[in-house]
Design an enzyme around this catalytic site. Sequence first.
Site, PDB file in Angstrom:
ATOM      1  N   HIS A 168       8.123  -5.161  -1.511  1.00  0.00           N
ATOM      2  CA  HIS A 168       7.028  -6.084  -1.118  1.00  0.00           C
ATOM      3  C   HIS A 168       7.323  -7.522  -1.536  1.00  0.00           C
ATOM      4  O   HIS A 168       6.403  -8.311  -1.753  1.00  0.00           O
ATOM      5  CB  HIS A 168       5.687  -5.658  -1.733  1.00  0.00           C
ATOM      6  CG  HIS A 168       5.402  -4.186  -1.632  1.00  0.00           C
ATOM      7  ND1 HIS A 168       4.781  -3.617  -0.557  1.00  0.00           N
ATOM      8  CD2 HIS A 168       5.704  -3.166  -2.473  1.00  0.00           C
ATOM      9  CE1 HIS A 168       4.682  -2.309  -0.739  1.00  0.00           C
ATOM     10  NE2 HIS A 168       5.252  -2.012  -1.893  1.00  0.00           N
ATOM     11  N   SER A 289      20.133 -33.581   6.331  1.00  0.00           N
ATOM     12  CA  SER A 289      19.024 -34.041   7.148  1.00  0.00           C
ATOM     13  C   SER A 289      19.235 -35.516   7.451  1.00  0.00           C
ATOM     14  O   SER A 289      19.762 -36.257   6.627  1.00  0.00           O
ATOM     15  CB  SER A 289      17.716 -33.840   6.381  1.00  0.00           C
ATOM     16  OG  SER A 289      16.745 -34.747   6.830  1.00  0.00           O
ATOM     17  N   LYS A 295      18.624 -33.261   1.232  1.00  0.00           N
ATOM     18  CA  LYS A 295      18.620 -31.928   1.839  1.00  0.00           C
ATOM     19  C   LYS A 295      20.014 -31.342   2.051  1.00  0.00           C
ATOM     20  O   LYS A 295      20.953 -32.040   2.393  1.00  0.00           O
ATOM     21  CB  LYS A 295      17.917 -31.980   3.215  1.00  0.00           C
ATOM     22  CG  LYS A 295      16.436 -32.203   3.152  1.00  0.00           C
ATOM     23  CD  LYS A 295      15.655 -31.007   2.641  1.00  0.00           C
ATOM     24  CE  LYS A 295      15.500 -29.927   3.695  1.00  0.00           C
ATOM     25  NZ  LYS A 295      14.542 -30.307   4.727  1.00  0.00           N
ATOM     26  N   GLU A 302      20.120 -19.677   9.126  1.00  0.00           N
ATOM     27  CA  GLU A 302      18.959 -19.846  10.013  1.00  0.00           C
ATOM     28  C   GLU A 302      19.327 -19.559  11.466  1.00  0.00           C
ATOM     29  O   GLU A 302      18.549 -18.957  12.208  1.00  0.00           O
ATOM     30  CB  GLU A 302      18.417 -21.274   9.890  1.00  0.00           C
ATOM     31  CG  GLU A 302      17.741 -21.507   8.553  1.00  0.00           C
ATOM     32  CD  GLU A 302      17.342 -22.964   8.382  1.00  0.00           C
ATOM     33  OE1 GLU A 302      16.142 -23.229   8.318  1.00  0.00           O
ATOM     34  OE2 GLU A 302      18.238 -23.832   8.327  1.00  0.00           O
TER      35      GLU A 302
END
Length: 486
Positions: A168, A289, A295, A302
Amino acid sequence: MSENSSQNTPSALAKLWGGRFDAPTDALIERLNNSLVFDGRLWRQDIAGSVAHATMLGKTGILTPDEAAQIVAGLEALRGDLAQGVVILPPDAEDVHTAVEVLLKERIGAVAGKLHTARSRNDQVCTDIRLYLRDECDNLNTKIAVFQGTILEVSAQHFDTILPGCTHLQHAQPIVLAHHLLAYYWMLERDRERLNDTRKRINRSPLGAGALAGTGFPIDRGMTAELLGFESVLPNSLDAVSDRDFAIEFLSFAAITMMHLSRLAEEIILWNSPEYGFVLLDDGVTTGSSIMPQKKNPDVAELARGKTGRVYGDLMSLLTLMKGLPLAYNKDMQEDKEPLFDAVDTLHLVVPAMQKTLATAQFRTERMKRATAGDFSTATDLADYLAGQGLPFREAHEIVGRVVRYCIEKKIGLEQLDSDSLAEFSPLLRENPDAALAVLTVEACVAARNSEGGTAPKSVRAQWILANETLDDPTNNPLTGNYRVE
Ligand code: ARG
């Protein structure tokens, strides 16, 4: 009628079926009908299929030996020229089969027209797809095996690296990193197993089925099958030209493999976040970025996660395409190729990209260990300890529940309990509180789970050896019952 649709292009050269028609095809319809834009990549398979077919036509006497030899030599020369880029597929051809035949005719003249004796594009196209997929099964198999090899290498450095194991997404029980990574090893192992299994059904010959009903020429289907390395001949000509279940199976393999990669990708994304900080990704597999200079984004992971959606789409496309098609060939089936190619191309990109991501990742083992502090993940071990002393597990669970509540009130972790406080909770704990305390360390907790497949470093090492042997020798696979115990 729109202007566009009334423009006809006379491209008789690039058609294999002009005889019955007075007028050329409407330009718009040409575009709709054209598959060369995507099936052009099958030219190697198309030529291989034609070489085998022409050879058989010669051997069976359907063509003269000289005619067959001219066709085969022409096709082989064409293969060389296409490979070197000396010639290109004529862009006005309807499909790859037409393109190859047009080029052959340019080379060897009218005898090229004899190649299509006892053959249809319907058996030709699925021969091509099967040859293509058979190779891609082997190529992808190798790439996945390389990835598995990386998992083994990285795992070997982390038999003793402890991190929280979750259910979980909550800390459940501590585990070692090698154990976690090896879980993906086995997923990929089953993916390769699926791939090998699919390959068996891909590797059957539809050639000689003709348009749908076979042919009256005395062909030898066994001969073309053998020449092309197919294991057998599909026994029913209608089935041979009209099913694409082998491609659907391949796409199922692709979708399941992407699902596995996507789960790993998701974990890498989480672990790379500042909140987790379990992994540092290499510059080569991250991007920055344009606005936020700080970043470093886990784009590979992804994109692997994102592209899983499109591969699921590829599978759904083909399943939906085939649903409800009456026997035998229908032009709908021309739409089988783009989803297939898309899935193959996606896997060819994503598998090695994820492999690189893992190979270059730095695991922040201190942070992993620290994340287990105060997380009560050794509570089960204390309950197991009490159960081991003869207490029914339910009662042990109850007592440990009270211990946990006490720690929460005191704002301490289980591992910070002292023996006096622990002794208060049960006469069984009073007897030897130090032995009870010893089970509360994550190291002890991990070492205790030494069952087969468990997280104890000893068990994980045994699992690693098994995995390593499996990868070295695909016939020595515990999952198919072939595992040899030395
Ligand atoms: N381009 C076609 C395809 O991909 C080849 C088969 C054409 N067959 C036909 N009967 N028109 O399916």
